[in-house]
Design a protein around this motif. Structure first.
Motif, short mmCIF file in Angstrom:
data_model
loop_
_atom_site.label_atom_id
_atom_site.label_comp_id
_atom_site.label_asym_id
_atom_site.label_seq_id
_atom_site.Cartn_x
_atom_site.Cartn_y
_atom_site.Cartn_z
N ARG A 201 7.06 15.39 -1.32
CA ARG A 201 7.82 14.33 -2.00
C ARG A 201 7.01 13.03 -2.13
O ARG A 201 7.25 12.23 -3.03
N VAL B 62 6.75 13.14 -6.95
CA VAL B 62 7.65 12.37 -7.82
C VAL B 62 6.92 11.29 -8.66
O VAL B 62 7.52 10.69 -9.54
N PHE C 75 4.16 11.63 -10.63
CA PHE C 75 3.32 12.00 -11.77
C PHE C 75 4.07 12.57 -12.97
O PHE C 75 5.21 12.99 -12.87
N GLY D 207 -0.85 6.03 0.50
CA GLY D 207 -0.16 5.26 -0.54
C GLY D 207 -0.35 3.76 -0.41
O GLY D 207 -0.62 3.08 -1.40
N VAL E 137 -3.98 2.79 -1.28
CA VAL E 137 -4.19 2.93 -2.73
C VAL E 137 -3.54 1.76 -3.45
O VAL E 137 -4.13 1.16 -4.35
N ALA F 32 0.71 3.43 -12.87
CA ALA F 32 0.90 4.24 -11.66
C ALA F 32 2.23 3.91 -10.99
O ALA F 32 2.90 4.79 -10.46
N ILE G 235 2.84 -2.10 -8.59
CA ILE G 235 1.40 -2.40 -8.73
C ILE G 235 1.18 -3.23 -10.00
O ILE G 235 0.47 -4.24 -9.99
N1 ACO Z 1 11.63 10.00 -1.36
C1 ACO Z 1 12.19 9.47 -0.24
N2 ACO Z 1 11.45 9.01 0.78
C2 ACO Z 1 10.11 9.08 0.68
C3 ACO Z 1 9.47 9.63 -0.45
C4 ACO Z 1 10.29 10.11 -1.50
N3 ACO Z 1 9.80 10.64 -2.64
N4 ACO Z 1 8.14 9.58 -0.27
C5 ACO Z 1 7.94 9.01 0.92
N5 ACO Z 1 9.11 8.71 1.51
C6 ACO Z 1 9.37 8.08 2.80
C7 ACO Z 1 8.20 8.14 3.74
O1 ACO Z 1 8.19 9.37 4.41
C8 ACO Z 1 8.49 6.95 4.65
O2 ACO Z 1 9.42 7.35 5.59
P1 ACO Z 1 9.36 6.76 7.10
O3 ACO Z 1 9.52 5.27 6.95
O4 ACO Z 1 10.53 7.43 7.74
O5 ACO Z 1 8.04 7.17 7.63
C9 ACO Z 1 9.18 5.94 3.74
O6 ACO Z 1 9.58 6.69 2.57
C10 ACO Z 1 8.32 4.79 3.30
O7 ACO Z 1 7.07 5.24 2.93
P2 ACO Z 1 5.93 4.19 2.56
O8 ACO Z 1 4.67 4.96 2.36
O9 ACO Z 1 5.94 3.06 3.49
O10 ACO Z 1 6.46 3.64 1.15
P3 ACO Z 1 5.79 2.60 0.20
O11 ACO Z 1 6.66 1.43 0.04
O12 ACO Z 1 4.36 2.36 0.54
O13 ACO Z 1 5.83 3.38 -1.19
C11 ACO Z 1 4.41 4.65 -2.61
C12 ACO Z 1 5.16 4.61 -1.31
C13 ACO Z 1 5.39 4.57 -3.78
C14 ACO Z 1 3.64 5.95 -2.70
C15 ACO Z 1 3.46 3.43 -2.67
O14 ACO Z 1 2.72 3.35 -1.50
C16 ACO Z 1 2.55 3.51 -3.84
O15 ACO Z 1 2.94 3.44 -4.98
N6 ACO Z 1 1.23 3.61 -3.57
C17 ACO Z 1 0.29 3.82 -4.64
C18 ACO Z 1 0.39 5.22 -5.09
C19 ACO Z 1 -0.42 5.45 -6.30
O16 ACO Z 1 -0.49 4.65 -7.21
N7 ACO Z 1 -1.08 6.55 -6.32
C20 ACO Z 1 -1.97 6.79 -7.37
C21 ACO Z 1 -1.99 8.18 -7.69
S1 ACO Z 1 -3.34 8.62 -8.64
C22 ACO Z 1 -3.89 7.30 -9.46
O17 ACO Z 1 -3.14 6.62 -10.09
C23 ACO Z 1 -5.29 7.01 -9.42
#
Ligand code: ACO
Length: 325
Positions: free
Chosen positions: A150, A154, A156, A217, A220, A254, A258
């Protein structure tokens, strides 16, 4: 000079909502909306592959340029989700389009920065030797990454975008571009299994390790904000422009948070930052050309506008380009 003479894009018909995801993994519409701004994304149908998506976008860009496929002198295609392991997707696209026996090559592995890097390469090649270059960004991410994780699934969506570039006669001139890489950050976003370091084998197949995208995450997120905003400022400085000259920034789509953070670091109000991540999610290399195609088609860009593209991706790579419409 290097100018964009045609724009194209394509997204598959199948819409996947946050509620659809909530029926498959432990997530909610609220979590995805608040953390990412994504509401829907498009998924390719089972009979579509990366080539099909690329072909749709490429044909639209070629038609928009009022050209035929036989007028194209070179193809550069950015993707991390190639048609087959080898050869590259550009080879298949050259044949599918009915192009002449021209140079065609992929720029792969740069994650979501791939298209802006490819645009910069195309620009340099046109300045060296006048020619018409088709530049494509395409991704069919959901075929290759796990639907069970998860944290990543979610985020992409699938899609493609393309431009045709030529020495003159275009609607937008690429006036400058910058790019950079920090390979010390390669581990913060990687699909590590399936290459030579960790080859595909029966154990991998049993655990589906080859579909597990490893992502820090938060890191990144931080890198994305820092690198996109600083590369836009460097781009503008080197081009002799300032942020007040910019009509529209089209960032890699993304995550809305951001995008908002980059906008606020650059001192831009929302009207000067293009957003479609809510509808398409993160479409990797396709994200910037798809957004550019939509922004132009929607009339968000007027003649005389200075438009800035900026992207980051696994590597860690970043790239920005300035377009004078
Ligand atoms: N649904 C529900 N809960 C979730 C999900 C989900 N889909 N995914 C993670 N969680 C949970 C985690 O397990 C965590 O739980 P915990 O607190 O019990 O451990 C909680 O949510 C919070 O997780 P965080 O990682 O702190 O959440 P954050 O606010 O950092 O958001 C996110 C996560 C959206 C991934 C963010 O960090 C982000 O956008 N980072 C950049 C990602 C990105 O752009 N990737 C690029 C991909 S490729 C590219 O573009 C080059």
């Amino acid at each position: 000079m290097a100018e964009i003479v045609g724009f194209g894009g394509y997204v598959p018909d199948r819409v996947m909502t946050n509620d659809d995801w909530a029926s498959l993994v432990d997530t909610t519409d609220e979590w995805i909306t608040v953390r990412t701004g994504i509401k829907t994304r498009r998924f390719a149908s089972e009979d579509q592959s990366t080539l099909d998506l690329a072909e749709h976008a490429a044909r639209r860009a070629i038609a928009d340029a009022d050209l035929q496929a036989t007028d194209i002198d070179e193809i550069i295609l950015a993707t991390d989700t190639s048609e087959v392991v080898t050869p590259d997707t550009a080879s298949f696209l050259q044949h599918r389009l009915g192009a002449r026996e021209i140079p065609a090559f992929d720029l792969g592995g740069s994650g979501c920065a791939g298209f802006v890097q490819a645009l910069d390469v195309a620009r340099a090649r046109i300045l060296l030797q006048p020619k018409r270059v088709l530049v494509v960004g395409v991704e069919l991410i959901m075929r290759l990454v796990s639907w069970k994780e998860r944290e990543t699934a979610v985020l992409f969506g699938d899609g493609a975008g393309a431009v045709v570039m030529a020495p003159d006669g275009g609607r937008a001139r690429v006036i400058h571009a910058v790019a950079g890489t920090d390979g010390s950050k390669a581990e913060i976003l990687t699909l590590p299994v399936g290459g030579t370091r960790h080859p595909f084998n029966a154990d991998v197949a049993a655990t589906e390790a080859h579909r597990r995208l490893v992502m820090n995450g938060r890191e990144v997120f931080r890198e994305a904000v820092t690198r996109m905003s600083s590369s836009v400022l460097r781009l503008l400085e080197e081009a002799g422009k300032s942020i007040t000259d910019v009509a529209l920034v089209i960032p890699h789509q993304a995550n809305k948070r951001i995008i908002d953070a980059v906008g606020s670091r650059l001192g831009l109000d929302e009207s000067r930052v293009y957003v479609n991540v809510d509808r398409y999610g993160n479409t990797g290399s396709a994200s910037v050309p798809l957004a550019l195609w939509e922004a132009e088609a929607e009339g968000r860009i007027a003649p005389g506008d200075l438009v800035v593209l900026t992207a980051f991706g696994a590597g860690f790579h970043w790239a920005s380009a300035a377009l004078q419409f």
